[in-house]
Design an enzyme around this catalytic site. Structure first.
Site, mmCIF file in Angstrom:
data_model
loop_
_atom_site.group_PDB
_atom_site.id
_atom_site.type_symbol
_atom_site.label_atom_id
_atom_site.label_comp_id
_atom_site.label_asym_id
_atom_site.label_seq_id
_atom_site.Cartn_x
_atom_site.Cartn_y
_atom_site.Cartn_z
ATOM 1 C CB CYS A 56 27.558 1.670 7.539
ATOM 2 S SG CYS A 56 27.424 1.964 5.769
ATOM 3 C CG HIS A 104 23.469 1.858 3.996
ATOM 4 N ND1 HIS A 104 23.041 1.526 5.265
ATOM 5 C CD2 HIS A 104 24.286 2.927 4.149
ATOM 6 C CE1 HIS A 104 23.571 2.359 6.145
ATOM 7 N NE2 HIS A 104 24.330 3.218 5.490
ATOM 8 C CD GLU A 108 20.523 -0.918 4.642
ATOM 9 O OE1 GLU A 108 20.789 0.036 5.393
ATOM 10 O OE2 GLU A 108 21.379 -1.736 4.251
ATOM 11 N N GLY A 147 -12.114 0.281 11.842
ATOM 12 C CA GLY A 147 -12.380 0.263 10.406
ATOM 13 C C GLY A 147 -11.098 0.252 9.604
ATOM 14 N N GLY A 148 -9.945 0.415 10.286
ATOM 15 C CA GLY A 148 -8.655 0.424 9.611
ATOM 16 C C GLY A 148 -8.084 -0.976 9.434
ATOM 17 C CB VAL A 149 -5.140 -2.091 7.419
ATOM 18 C CG1 VAL A 149 -4.428 -3.400 7.131
ATOM 19 C CG2 VAL A 149 -5.623 -1.454 6.122
ATOM 20 C CB SER A 156 -8.378 -2.467 14.530
ATOM 21 O OG SER A 156 -9.246 -1.911 13.577
ATOM 22 C CB THR A 157 -9.732 -5.014 9.835
ATOM 23 O OG1 THR A 157 -10.470 -3.796 9.937
ATOM 24 C CG2 THR A 157 -10.550 -6.041 9.074
#
Length: 509
Positions: free
Chosen positions: A79, A167, A169, A222-224, A226-227
């Protein structure tokens, strides 16, 4: 040496989507502002120019320096990128007689062109432009058209330079993946070896070299993110990773104990810190949402810093920063001037005087989950709904008390468990309950009651930027509402939030 594709960002809403589609082909790519792109090194196999909210005819339109790229490396303009090259090198771009937005179909395709191999006549593409290329420079050749746009795609003879006015994508472009694969694999020669396994191997090796025997401290949530960051670091440095999980008193029911247990079962060197009372005392009588957020952030830093100081000779602070945080926090002059600050990018490191290590800062969220699966992290952790940093504080409208937290934890527990038992949890992007600053009249048995109202919220989304409310079955809502009112003392009315974002945010504060 990791081969890569560079994407030069002119501020398009679709730039991150281009990167994600390239990465789905197991090819590593990076997004850089058009005016701050890095030196072109041997590992760069090709370059993509993104779209832009600007017209190339605007006085302040972005003007990249392509002297080290065009004619020297494979180049794809999308584009704005296509229109810029046409205009800048001697062609002419004019406002369209008919603005073309949305679906269109290719009416002519040169299938012998390397970019368009396997893309059929009639292929649906997604247009989004108000200008069109009226005249191409010498040596440029039209290789695809639609009914309304003669120059839907072009290439430059004698160069590996290609451009498209649609586009590829977005999912609406049905052969967009084929086109991108033609560019990054066939034309650029990328080997498609960037996989979750290869990411783990290379990242662990890099972390070992970077950190050596140094000690690293990490705040777990406890989240994705940081784990996964913790498990990567643990693979590299073992018990030299000191993880701290703070209970701010605003987590879900039993979450502190259950997540701590999960972490210990994963072999992580983790310390749980009960700081409920400190948070509650600082939040007493505070109702303003922004003030609550700031207090929670400040107290977390104080607690975390105090715990980190008890570990001798810590040199590094690890963070679960992911790639969108980095992209959105880069200060760019020009089209991407609307920048949001992010809690993972700045603030804490300066306060603690530690060097920062961010093992996930090249990954998108879905890639973080794939890397987590590769390392054997349980689906119960990887599939968790997002949970706000300030926790239940922004789901309790008004001031915070231990009793209000208790009520909301019980309500939330019944709602989330109900979703799991009904097989609905994985169909929902995020769900939670809100405690409203409203009492309502009710009748229980023969007694009149005047108790709290709670609102349930469940949304579907891909990134949290927009969200639709989920049409949960009436039977399910009736069952959950009944269970909440019968089991949670202090609540006598349940409502369901049927607002979408925009205009309503996912959280209520």
């Amino acid at each position: 040496m990791q081969e890569k594709i560079l994407i030069l960002d002119f501020g398009s809403q679709y730039t991150q989507l281009i990167a994600r589609r390239v990465r789905e082909l197991n090819v590593y790519c990076e997004i850089h502002p058009f005016n701050h792109f890095p030196e072109i090194t041997e590992d760069v196999k090709g370059v993509i120019l993104s779209g832009s909210p600007f017209s190339v005819r605007d006085e302040k339109a972005p003007v990249p320096d392509l002297s080290d790229i065009k004619g020297k490396l494979p180049l794809l303009g999308v584009c704005y990128g296509a229109q810029f090259m046409a205009q800048h090198y001697g062609g002419e771009v004019m406002p369209s007689n008919k603005r073309e937005y949305g679906r269109a179909n290719l009416s002519m395709v040169h299938n012998d062109n390397a970019l368009l191999k396997g893309v059929p006549v009639g292929s649906q593409v997604w247009m989004s432009h108000g200008d069109t290329i009226e005249k191409l420079p010498d040596n440029y050749e039209i290789v695809a058209s639609t009914e309304d746009v003669e120059c839907a795609a072009y290439s430059i003879n004698g160069e590996e330079t290609y451009a498209i006015q649609f586009h590829p994508e977005v999912y609406h472009s049905t052969d967009g993946k084929t086109l991108l694969q033609n560019f990054v694999v066939e034309i650029c020669g990328c080997s498609q070896d960037w996989t979750p396994d290869s990411f783990v191997d290379s990242t662990v090796a890099e972390l070992k070299e970077k950190l050596g025997n140094d000690k690293v401290v990490l705040g777990l949530s406890g989240g994705v993110d940081s784990t996964v960051a913790a498990v990567l670091l643990q693979k590299a440095i073992g018990d030299n990773l000191y993880a701290i999980f703070v209970d701010n008193g605003l987590l879900r029911k039993d979450e502190f104990e259950s997540v701590l247990e999960q972490y210990k079962g994963m072999g992580l060197n983790v310390k749980g810190v009960n700081a409920k009372d400190k948070f509650y005392s600082q939040l007493a009588d505070v109702s303003d949402p922004e003030t609550k957020r700031k207090i929670i952030g400040r107290v977390f830093i104080e607690v975390f810093d105090e715990e980190a100081h008890q570990i001798e000779n810590v040199k590094w602070l690890a963070q679960g920063t992911i790639y969108p945080d980095i992209i959105e926090s880069v200060s760019v002059k020009g089209p991407s001037a609307t920048i949001k600050s992010h809690h993972n990018v700045g603030g804490l490191p300066d306060f603690m005087k530690l060097k920062v290590v961010e093992p996930l800062n090249t990954l998108f969220k879905d890639e973080v989950r794939r890397v987590g699966r590769t390392m054997g992290i349980s689906e119960s952790l990887l599939g968790r709904h997002p949970f706000p940093g300030p926790g239940l504080a922004i789901r309790i409208l008004g001031d915070i008390t231990a009793e209000k937290v208790r009520i909301l934890q019980e309500v939330d527990y019944i709602f989330i468990n109900g979703l799991r038992e009904a097989g609905l949890y994985d169909d929902v992007w995020q769900a939670g309950a809100m405690l409203l600053p409203v009492n309502s009249v009710g009748v229980m048995g023969d007694e009149r009651t005047y108790e709290k109202v709670v609102a349930l919220r469940a949304v579907e989304s891909t990134d949290g930027m927009t969200a639709d409310w989920v049409h949960l079955p009436y039977e399910f809502l009736a069952k959950v509402s009944n269970k909440i009112i019968n089991n949670v003392k202090g609540v006598n009315r349940v409502v369901y939030d049927i607002s979408s974002k925009p205009p309503a945010t996912i959280e209520w504060e």
